[in-house]
Scaffold this motif. Structure first.
Motif, mmCIF file in Angstrom:
data_model
loop_
_atom_site.group_PDB
_atom_site.id
_atom_site.type_symbol
_atom_site.label_atom_id
_atom_site.label_comp_id
_atom_site.label_asym_id
_atom_site.label_seq_id
_atom_site.Cartn_x
_atom_site.Cartn_y
_atom_site.Cartn_z
ATOM 1 N N GLU A 153 0.807 -1.216 0.000
ATOM 2 C CA GLU A 153 0.000 0.000 0.000
ATOM 3 C C GLU A 153 0.839 1.266 0.000
ATOM 4 O OE1 GLU A 153 -2.758 -0.346 3.260
ATOM 5 O OE2 GLU A 153 -3.470 -2.315 2.565
ATOM 6 N N ASN B 239 2.881 2.017 -3.979
ATOM 7 C CA ASN B 239 2.048 3.082 -4.550
ATOM 8 C C ASN B 239 2.640 4.481 -4.436
ATOM 9 O OD1 ASN B 239 -0.042 1.322 -5.348
ATOM 10 N ND2 ASN B 239 -0.876 1.318 -3.268
ATOM 11 N N ASN B 240 3.591 4.687 -3.512
ATOM 12 C CA ASN B 240 4.007 6.060 -3.218
ATOM 13 C C ASN B 240 5.505 6.302 -3.272
ATOM 14 O OD1 ASN B 240 1.295 7.033 -2.657
ATOM 15 N ND2 ASN B 240 1.408 5.836 -0.773
ATOM 16 N N TYR C 286 -2.543 -5.659 -8.569
ATOM 17 C CA TYR C 286 -1.832 -4.404 -8.387
ATOM 18 C C TYR C 286 -2.777 -3.254 -8.729
ATOM 19 C CZ TYR C 286 2.723 -6.723 -7.991
ATOM 20 O OH TYR C 286 3.785 -7.479 -7.564
ATOM 21 N N GLU C 287 -2.708 -2.175 -7.945
ATOM 22 C CA GLU C 287 -3.605 -1.044 -8.174
ATOM 23 C C GLU C 287 -3.412 -0.416 -9.547
ATOM 24 O OE1 GLU C 287 -3.783 1.901 -5.147
ATOM 25 O OE2 GLU C 287 -4.126 0.458 -3.524
ATOM 26 N N ILE C 288 -2.212 -0.562 -10.114
ATOM 27 C CA ILE C 288 -1.939 0.034 -11.412
ATOM 28 C C ILE C 288 -2.600 -0.738 -12.552
ATOM 29 C CG2 ILE C 288 0.218 -1.217 -11.889
ATOM 30 C CD1 ILE C 288 1.349 1.471 -12.917
#
Length: 368
Positions: A127, A131-132, A317-319
């Motif tokens: 997370e 992501n960051n 994956y969020e992407i």
């Protein structure tokens, strides 16, 4: 202090993979002291760029003790007290896996692994870090690693640096026609020995990987429509959570694993029972690195095998999402299956046959 190869790799990681800028914070994590030379090169090169290294050295055997004895409360405290606040201050992350015994965590229970994943790995790494931050992860060569690859130690070191220092900009250019085709594809089918499976990828996002997140690299990934996966698939040897599998075969109906076989069915069943998402798939990918050709029980290499695909159990994956949530993410690899896009054969075995994809074959990617 460190070898010339380590210095070349350190520069590639900082310049190409994470594109480190002056003044940025970067966490340099080493698990296992085998890769200490690379950490030294990274630390020196980071300071040469007027950026700020934060060094974390971890011992695999100590990590195993924590895994064996950890629970939800322990890992949540580890995350919120130490790792998560620090990770939130990082612009970049490089993780080096230098442990020599790939079976170190083989006796850790499924309950203990789930506690670690839910309360530490997911919030800190999936997370926050994924992501960051600008991040990259890699293994480091050793005699034990060479043994798993069934190579003499020095030959393996040469192979390792050849794979890691490959011209990824060249590979990226060769990937572009495949990415373009995939964005127009509705149904993908894999057909080979022990494998006949299809699924929809219509409208899904596709991510080319060329040294920005993994070293070595060379894959193009997305995720299947969650309930569209049907058929059977047989995978190459794999190690997950320290547990070895000589093969894994899954039977899938409407996106859910309904039956299975493997060389270690007890361990496989425990993994599949982790949570609801563990029996579903969160990623599909093409392996495209022409230097990596055989499995070596290390997923950072095996998922890049030329002529392979991985259809991954667990978290997406969020992407490139498909809505699957799970505590696991297991990149199982299928090598040499024929690949069909909307019923048309585009890869026969390990070689692409479509005219616009020939540039991804070994003879083209490794030509002078």
């Amino acid at each position: 202090m460190y070898t010339p190869d380590d210095l070349k790799l350190a520069k590639k990681l900082l310049e190409h993979s994470i594109e480190l800028k002056e003044g940025e914070n970067v966490m340099l994590q080493l698990i296992g002291l085998n890769g200490i030379g690379l950490i030294r090169a990274l630390a020196e090169e980071t300071r040469n760029r007027n950026a700020h290294p934060f060094i974390k050295l971890e011992d695999p055997e100590t990590n195993r003790i924590l895994l064996e004895n950890g629970d939800d409360a322990f890992w949540q405290n580890q995350a919120i007290t130490d790792q998560l606040p620090l990770m939130k201050q990082m612009n970049a992350f490089i993780g080096i896996r230098g442990a020599e015994n790939i079976y170190e965590n083989s006796n850790v229970s499924s309950e203990a692994n789930k506690a670690y994943s839910d309360k530490f790995l997911n919030p800190v790494h999936f997370e926050e870090r994924v992501n960051n931050t600008k991040w990259a992860v890699l293994r480091y060569p050793s005699a034990a690693f060479a043994m798993n690859a069934k190579m003499p130690t020095e030959r393996f070191r040469t192979f390792y640096y050849d794979a890691c220092l490959f011209d990824y900009n060249r590979l990226h250019e060769a990937m572009k026609p495949l990415e373009e085709r995939l964005r127009k594809t509705g149904i993908i089918r894999l057909e080979g020995v022990g494998t006949d499976i299809e699924f929809s990828v219509e409208g899904q996002n596709w991510i080319p990987c060329y040294g920005k997140r993994n070293i070595p690299d060379g894959e193009l990934f997305s995720s299947p429509i969650l309930d569209s996966v049907n058929g059977q698939i047989t995978y190459a040897p794999s190690v997950y959570q320290g547990k070895p599998f000589e093969y894994v075969k899954l039977i899938v109906k409407n996106g859910v694993v309904i039956d299975f076989d493997s060389s270690n069915n007890q361990a496989l069943e425990e993994i599949l029972n982790t949570d609801e998402g563990a029996r579903r798939f969160g990623e599909f990918s093409f392996g495209l690195n022409p230097i990596i050709r055989e499995p070596m029980y290390d997923i950072l290499f095996d998922e890049k095998i030329y002529g392979s695909n991985h259809l991954t159990l667990g978290k997406d994956y969020e992407i490139a999402p498909n809505g699957n949530s799970s505590s696991i993410h297991w990149d199982l690899v299928c090598i040499g299956a024929n690949v069909y896009f909307d019923g048309k054969l585009v890869r026969e075995g390990r070689n692409f046959i479509a005219d616009d994809l020939l540039g991804l074959n070994i003879d083209k990617l490794t030509a002078p």
